[in-house]
Design a protein around this motif. Structure first.
Motif, PDB file in Angstrom:
ATOM      1  N   ASN A 179       0.836  -1.194   0.000  1.00 59.55           N
ATOM      2  CA  ASN A 179       0.000   0.000   0.000  1.00 59.55           C
ATOM      3  C   ASN A 179       0.878   1.253   0.000  1.00 59.55           C
ATOM      4  O   ASN A 179       2.102   1.171   0.102  1.00 59.55           O
ATOM      5  N   THR A 200     -13.118   9.301  -6.921  1.00 60.59           N
ATOM      6  CA  THR A 200     -13.635   8.036  -6.407  1.00 60.59           C
ATOM      7  C   THR A 200     -15.146   7.934  -6.586  1.00 60.59           C
ATOM      8  O   THR A 200     -15.832   8.910  -6.874  1.00 60.59           O
ATOM      9  N   LEU A 228      -7.272   6.012   0.866  1.00 64.64           N
ATOM     10  CA  LEU A 228      -6.532   6.283  -0.362  1.00 64.64           C
ATOM     11  C   LEU A 228      -5.916   7.676  -0.437  1.00 64.64           C
ATOM     12  O   LEU A 228      -5.031   7.916  -1.255  1.00 64.64           O
ATOM     13  N   ILE A 241      -4.005   1.731  -5.584  1.00 66.90           N
ATOM     14  CA  ILE A 241      -5.325   2.362  -5.520  1.00 66.90           C
ATOM     15  C   ILE A 241      -6.404   1.464  -6.117  1.00 66.90           C
ATOM     16  O   ILE A 241      -7.541   1.892  -6.297  1.00 66.90           O
TER      17      ILE A 241
END
Length: 419
Positions: free
Chosen positions: A60, A270, A326, A376
């Motif tokens: 990540n 998003t 994120l 992501i």
């Protein structure tokens, strides 16, 4: 230009939880093949670039940043000029709970230090090199896993570095395909087909350090090309890739190359949250489809599509929490090595978007390196959202973001070329 490189084994102890398949019920019971991380330092005048490749599913953003920060402390390289790239093997240690069973914190802490240490070791053997690259289509490994007849980017790009004595010091190679030859029933640690390809390269060119960069593989896998989900099949497909790499390496012509680097920051776009009733309806639809296919004797590929569709519907319920992790922007690393460009993308870019970057890039050839500097999720193109399925259901990104990312990346490569 000077290059230093290194190789470090990062195979975990067993038992350990593996990542990549939510339905895998047990930890690893053994080791089929070792996992490796490789570090590469490129240096020209005042510019120093660091690349770390690793047989890992993902890291990540926080984990990747920790590796880059520590590597910077060890080497003096600006962390902004370091790329941390994962192969995306689904038979390696779990990096976070979302993509498998919970990770082992002791192993993860050790791993992040070991990854940074690859650049520390690479710095010890910096020497003058020249570089060359070549490419060719490579068939028989990857295909569109959503629609088998759809075209995909099958280009293999190889970048080699030779010393003044003509010795091949390192080979970087870029090819797009999910390392999912081995399925959720596999309980042995393995780098999957990319690790088998690296073994071929090392056998043909002893002492040469191989570095695999997975490409825009969001909708590309071995679902419709593999003959089985076995370690022997991973070796077969890895041999196809490895022989392709060594074949191109034998054609390389080496010359001095100019280095350049920049960063692109894009606001993240998003999805809106999905209503609980809508999420449950989607789960029910995929459960029904999977049951029907099971009754009618569907192919393994068709069954796997339905299984992953159900997984995507289940993951869709968790997206609101994922989105909160994120951040507000996505970071893309851009490099120039002579007339070769590189764009490092922190996710699973769909093939059509990778081709868009390549087609619009100002460089003779452009490597698109996915699973780099964080994660992501899936980055689909607009048409994929209309079609539906696992990747778009589980993606936290809004439709159209993929096209924006591809266009902005290509434009930033043009800016880099002008500098």
């Amino acid at each position: 230009m000077r290059l230093g490189c290194s190789e470090v084994e990062i195979t975990p102890q067993v038992p350990i939880n593996l990542g990549g398949y939510g339905q895998r019920q047990k930890p690893a019971q053994g080791i089929a093949s070792s996992l490796f991380a490789r570090g590469f330092i490129l240096e020209e005048k005042e510019l120093r670039l660091g690349l770390i490749t690793a047989d890992l599913l993902i890291l990540n953003r926080e984990q990747a940043d920790l590796v880059k920060k520590r590597a910077g402390e060890l080497t003096g390289i600006n962390p902004a000029n370091i790329v941390m790239a994962c192969s995306h093997t689904h038979s390696g240690p779990s990096p976070e709970p979302l993509l498998g069973n919970p990770p082992d914190p002791v192993y993860i802490d050790w791993l992040l230090q070991a990854l940074a240490g690859t650049l520390f070791l690479a710095e010890k053997n910096l020497e003058e090199v020249t570089s060359g690259f070549a490419s060719c289509p490579l068939e028989g490994i990857g295909a569109n896993r959503r629609l088998a007849e759809e075209p995909v980017d099958s280009e293999l790009i190889v970048l080699g570095f030779a010393t003044g004595e003509g010795k091949l010091k390192a080979l970087l190679y870029n090819y797009a395909c999910h390392p999912t030859v081995l399925g959720p029933d596999n309980l042995l640690v393995s780098p999957d087909y990319p690790g088998e390809a690296a073994a071929v390269v090392k056998k043909v060119f002893p002492g040469t350090i191989p570095g695999f960069l997975n490409g825009a593989a969001g909708d590309i896998s071995t679902r419709f090309t593999r003959r089985s989900q076995s370690h022997a099949e991973a070796r077969r497909l890895g041999t196809i890739l490895g022989t392709g790499v060594v074949g191109l390496a034998a054609t390389l012509e080496f010359a001095p190359a100019r280095l350049a680097a920049s960063l692109l920051f894009l606001p993240l776009q998003t999805k809106a949250p999905v209503a609980p009733a809508q999420a449950e309806a989607e789960i029910g639809r995929w459960q029904t489809q999977l049951a029907q296919l099971s009754k009618t004797g569907a192919s393994a590929g068709e069954l796997r599509q339905a299984q992953t569709g159900l997984e995507g519907a289940l993951l869709q319920k968790e997206l609101e929490g994922v989105i909160r992790t994120l951040g507000k922007e996505v970071q893309i690393s851009l490099w120039q090595i002579g007339d070769l460009g590189l764009a490092a993308i922190p996710g699973e870019l769909f093939s059509a978007l990778g081709r868009m970057i390549k087609d619009e890039s100002p460089y003779e050839k452009t490597m698109v390196a996915g699973y780099s500097n964080g994660y992501i999720g899936y980055i689909p193109h607009r048409e994929a959202y209309r079609q539906g399925g696992y990747e778009t259901l589980s993606s936290p990104l809004a439709p159209g973001f993929g096209e924006t990312l591809a266009k902005e990346t290509a434009a930033a490569l043009h800016d880099l070329r002008k500098e």
